[in-house]
Design a protein around this motif. Structure first.
Motif, short mmCIF file in Angstrom:
data_model
loop_
_atom_site.label_atom_id
_atom_site.label_comp_id
_atom_site.label_asym_id
_atom_site.label_seq_id
_atom_site.Cartn_x
_atom_site.Cartn_y
_atom_site.Cartn_z
N ALA A 40 -84.56 46.28 -36.71
CA ALA A 40 -84.10 47.07 -35.66
C ALA A 40 -85.09 47.91 -34.31
O ALA A 40 -85.03 47.46 -33.64
N HIS A 41 -86.53 48.04 -35.24
CA HIS A 41 -87.42 48.40 -34.28
C HIS A 41 -88.12 46.47 -33.14
O HIS A 41 -88.09 46.96 -32.43
N THR A 42 -87.85 45.96 -33.62
CA THR A 42 -87.60 44.49 -32.92
C THR A 42 -87.33 44.99 -31.31
O THR A 42 -87.29 44.78 -30.24
N LEU A 43 -85.79 45.50 -32.06
CA LEU A 43 -84.86 45.35 -31.00
C LEU A 43 -85.07 46.18 -29.75
O LEU A 43 -84.71 47.06 -28.89
N LEU A 44 -85.48 47.67 -30.54
CA LEU A 44 -85.98 48.37 -29.85
C LEU A 44 -86.69 47.61 -29.11
O LEU A 44 -87.01 48.21 -28.10
N MET A 45 -87.76 47.75 -29.45
CA MET A 45 -88.84 47.14 -28.67
C MET A 45 -88.64 45.55 -27.52
O MET A 45 -88.68 46.07 -26.35
N ALA A 70 -80.10 49.86 -31.48
CA ALA A 70 -80.95 50.17 -31.72
C ALA A 70 -81.61 51.34 -32.78
O ALA A 70 -81.92 51.31 -33.88
N GLU A 71 -80.72 52.85 -31.60
CA GLU A 71 -81.05 54.07 -32.07
C GLU A 71 -79.92 54.30 -33.34
O GLU A 71 -81.22 55.03 -34.51
N ILE A 72 -79.22 53.84 -33.31
CA ILE A 72 -78.61 54.07 -34.26
C ILE A 72 -78.57 53.61 -35.50
O ILE A 72 -78.82 54.07 -36.50
N LEU A 115 -78.38 42.58 -36.63
CA LEU A 115 -79.67 42.98 -35.16
C LEU A 115 -80.04 41.47 -35.45
O LEU A 115 -80.76 41.03 -34.21
N SER A 116 -80.46 40.80 -35.89
CA SER A 116 -80.46 39.29 -36.24
C SER A 116 -80.12 38.97 -35.07
O SER A 116 -80.85 38.26 -34.67
N ASP A 117 -78.32 38.94 -35.84
CA ASP A 117 -78.17 38.17 -34.79
C ASP A 117 -78.04 38.27 -33.21
O ASP A 117 -77.66 37.80 -32.31
N VAL A 118 -78.13 40.25 -32.81
CA VAL A 118 -78.02 40.29 -31.70
C VAL A 118 -79.34 39.76 -31.23
O VAL A 118 -79.52 39.42 -29.53
#
Lengths: 163, 650
Positions: free
Chosen positions: B101-106, B147-149, B229-232
């Motif tokens: 999730a942190h990586t998606l946010l980045m 990502a925030e959610i 989120l890995s899929d995203v």
């Protein structure tokens, strides 16, 4: 004969010998199943605290053995070849004289007959308590081997003192 | 001492065990034998070290203490220990999810970030599900909102973990009734640690229910976030060909193995290892090229998305180093033996740790930072390449590897079954309702040197598929089945029953579907929910003719998985019992009473064939409860008749 000896300095009081002994003397020889057996398996060896240290107590297979001399039913005998003190449960009448005379408290009354160490007679690999001991506090040796071990230890101690 | 063949059924492992023995190297199996007999109190779950009045221990044979110093009996102690295992497992999975999730946010915040959204369709679908309005937002803003959610789920203090809404309404009601609906991922884990502190929760059932709540926060929270989120970020897997087993190591190439769990690292290593500059560098060092392969779940992640070969599963990590051709073993977190440190010293292998959370003896630490991901990945790959000329032992690579097809997901099962024209779960439900498929089983979990390596996984899988049960696998089970050749479409003809063969032939799928890593067990939860939603198989997951198993499990993560699967309504057989058998009430709760609350329960059975038959019996019982016909074709393990049922009950 080989006996089970004990090095109190190595005992951490984990009760593994007790536990393994009870399981070995159960019907199933598996801990989880042994708990559910009708005849509750009992350990032949107990761990007891003695003046801040631990002591694990089992039959010493004494020579001469007071329990053999006290047994009026002729159930308790000392094997001439192996030196093991064995209770013939078919002959035992449960008078508990052996329990009374054992100087170590290593013979105990069961439901019907006497319960004591049988050196894991059914077990090819030898006494299970020795194998269960994680620190090597219990070990199997002849009296001579034990004496030599003591001597070696004493010598090492002296050598250490000198340096 | 057990012989190599008694230790493993996998030919590559047997060969390497012989090689290790001839080199005088001790591996996990040797250390396991040295550890025997293992402590009975620990196995039965009745020792407590939670305070220093102890350690305390209950005598299960009834002569010694029946309660600890605080008065806790065997049930309280075993329950506390059990839920602390769940806390460990849920924490591991969820921390993995948090990192993703942190990586998606980045990625959302920085357009120069090495990570970018690769699967826009999945992101948009998630955004819609999470109520993120797309109006006028660009992709980056949507990614940020999602990502925030997701990030918020970990620290959420009240309400319900958002993906729990994916479960069938009936299952959600069961959770609410039992008061185990997870509020936030982290909160439930913290509450386990509170409740198991001296003198807090001392009702064994109440304790375990909190364990259930934390595990649901894992399965429907942390793990599900990790998967989605890995899929995203790295794209949803598609069907892909690959190979598995130590034979994928190529002596003439630079061999890099990634071992551990999080795809953030391995994805970048994949990119770096395929970089032209790196390949040229490898050639300049005298190698033919670069072979990247994986061990444990990180292998599954990059197999699913890139078809990268799998070197082996959990118990093969030391054997990979023993081949002498591994130039670098790169690790992040979870299931990595500290023994690899000393072992790699005996070879030329560079053992490189990358996570600030996981350092190892004798490892070179090159810390991985998501903000400089590709740069660091290249540095790691370069270190591996430069180590190639240092090889000092004769290569010893077993010639075994098997082809496989992987890459199944909750999303692409729609397309696989329904085709592009009308993707749907209908054909799957229809196949089950008609009896062509008897049911579906999830077989998952680790390796455990107490059990013959891979034997439990492969024998159970074969017994299930020959009885027309479709098998879904993840983690080290997936690797075991792939190595045994069960994961290629041809395997259906050789091993599957006639009904399953027909299904496999119609859709071109293998009889064993690889759904990914151990966090991807969340995919199984979604598949089951989709099956309920499709209709015809009952109102909740508990009604489905499905079952689960972990034949060779060993980790705390597996306990957490087991509990969220059971609490989601699935009967689950464990090859290694939970450490609770010294506590009768706890054992009864997990093996019987949980069924009334959640529809699922545990069973313990070490024999994989007997375990498979317990699963099939359960599947048959669910079929008859749904008034479905028996199997369409004759099956080797026939359904029990009412007469047999009565006899078995006696």
């Amino acid at each position: 004969m080989k006996k089970v000896y004990f090095d109190s300095r190595k005992c951490l009081g984990c009760h593994s010998c007790e536990f393994a002994c009870a399981v070995e003397h159960s019907e199933s020889k598996e801990a989880a199943k042994a708990l559910l057996e009708e005849d509750r398996p009992l350990p032949r060896r107990r761990v007891r605290p003695v003046e801040g240290a631990c002591l694990t107590i089992g039959c010493r297979h004494c020579d001469p053995a007071p329990c053999v001399e006290a047994c009026m039913a002729g159930a308790m005998t000392k094997d001439a070849d192996t030196g093991e003190v064995i209770c013939d449960t078919d002959k035992c009448v449960g008078c508990w004289m052996c329990v009374m005379v054992c100087p170590f408290g290593a013979v105990r009354p069961g439901e019907v007959f006497t319960i004591k160490c049988d050196m894991c007679a059914d077990r090819e690999a030898g006494p299970v308590c020795v194998e269960a001991c994680p620190t090597g506090a219990l070990f199997e040796a002849t009296a001579d081997e034990f004496a030599q071990r003591r001597k070696a230890r004493e010598a090492a101690k002296q050598a250490e003192l000198k340096t | 001492m057990k012989t190599p063949k008694q230790r493993s059924v996998d030919p590559a492992t047997v060969a390497m065990l012989e090689a290790a023995a001839s080199k005088g190297l001790a591996v996990a199996w040797d250390r396991q034998e040295a550890m025997e007999p293992q402590c009975g109190f620990g196995q039965l779950g009745i020792c407590c070290r939670n305070c220093t009045m102890g350690p305390c221990r209950i005598d299960p044979f009834g002569e010694g203490p029946a309660a600890g110093i605080c008065g806790a009996d065997a049930d309280i102690i075993a329950a506390r220990n059990l839920v602390r295992m769940i806390a460990g497992g849920a924490a591991a999975h969820s921390d993995h999810g948090r990192d993703i999730a942190h990586t998606l946010l980045m990625a959302a915040e920085d357009e120069k970030c090495d990570y970018q959204v690769k699967d826009e369709a999945k992101l948009r679908a998630l955004a819609e599900e999470l109520g993120v309005k797309a109006d006028g937002k660009d992709l980056r803003q949507i990614a940020r909102a999602v990502a925030e959610i997701a990030f918020g789920q970990f620290g959420q203090q009240h309400g319900e973990v958002v993906f729990a809404a994916r479960a069938p309404a009936d299952q959600q009601k069961r959770w609410q009734r039992a008061r185990v609906m997870p509020r936030g991922v982290d909160r439930e884990i913290v509450e386990i640690m509170h409740r198991t502190h001296i003198g807090v929760d001392n009702d064994p059932v109440n304790i375990i229910l909190q364990g259930v709540r934390a595990s649901l926060g894992d399965g429907w929270g942390g793990s599900m976030i990790a998967t989605d989120l890995s899929d995203v970020l790295f794209r949803t897997p598609e069907w892909v060909r690959g190979r598995a087993n130590l034979g994928v190591l190529e002596p003439a190439n630079v061999n890099i193995i990634v071992h551990g769990h999080e795809p953030t690292l391995s994805e970048m290593i994949v990119a770096a290892a395929q970089d032209k500059e790196m390949v040229e560098l490898a050639k300049s060092q005298g190698a033919k090229g670069i072979t990247l392969s994986g061990i444990c779940c990180t292998a599954n992640e990059i197999l699913m998305r890139h078809g990268i070969p799998v070197a082996g599963n959990f118990l093969q990590q030391e054997l990979a180093v023993t081949t002498g051709v591994v130039d670098a073993m790169i690790v992040d977190v979870q299931c990595i033996f500290p023994a690899l440190g000393a072992l790699s010293q005996k070879f030329h292998t560079k053992f490189i740790s990358t996570s600030p959370k996981a350092k190892f003896p004798f490892a070179e630490h090159i810390e991985f930072e998501e903000s400089r991901a590709l740069e660091i990945a290249k540095r790691i790959v370069r270190a591996a390449i430069e180590n190639f000329p240092n090889r000092k032992t004769e290569p010893c690579v077993p010639g075994h590897s098997n082809p496989l097809v992987a890459g199944f997901t909750a999303e692409n099962i729609y397309a696989m079954l329904g085709g592009r024209y009308r993707p749907s779960y209908r054909p799957l439900n229809d196949a089950i309702m008609s009896g062509r498929l008897r049911g579906v089983a999830g077989v998952v979990g680790c390796n455990n040197p107490k059990h013959r390596h891979d034997y439990g996984h492969t024998e159970m899988t074969k017994e299930l598929i020959r009885n027309d049960v479709l098998v879904a696998v993840t983690g080290c089970t997936a690797v075991a089945d792939a190595k045994a050749g069960l994961m290629c479409p041809e395997a259906a003809m050789e091993y599957a029953g006639r009904g399953l063969q027909e299904v496999c032939r119609a859709v071109g799928a293998p009889p064993v579907l690889h759904l990914g890593s151990c966090v991807d067990n969340s995919r199984i939860l979604v598949v089951l929910s989709n099956m309920v939603k499709e209709g015809g198989l009952g109102e909740s997951i508990a009604d489905l003719p499905v079952a689960g198993a972990a034949p060779e499990w060993m980790s705390e993560k597996a306990v957490s998985i087991g509990f969220y699967v059971v609490a989601s309504g699935v009967f689950t057989v464990l090859g290694e019992p939970l450490p609770v058998q010294g506590a009768p009430r706890v054992t009864r709760f997990v093996c019987e009473d949980m069924e009334e609350l959640f529809g699922g329960k545990f069973a313990f059975e070490a024999d994989p064939i007997k375990a498979a038959r317990l699963m099939i019996d359960h599947i048959d019982a669910k079929r008859s409860a749904l008034h479905l016909p028996g199997p369409m074709y004759e099956v080797p393990y026939a359904p029990r008749t009412a007469v047999e049922e009565a006899r078995a009950a006696e």
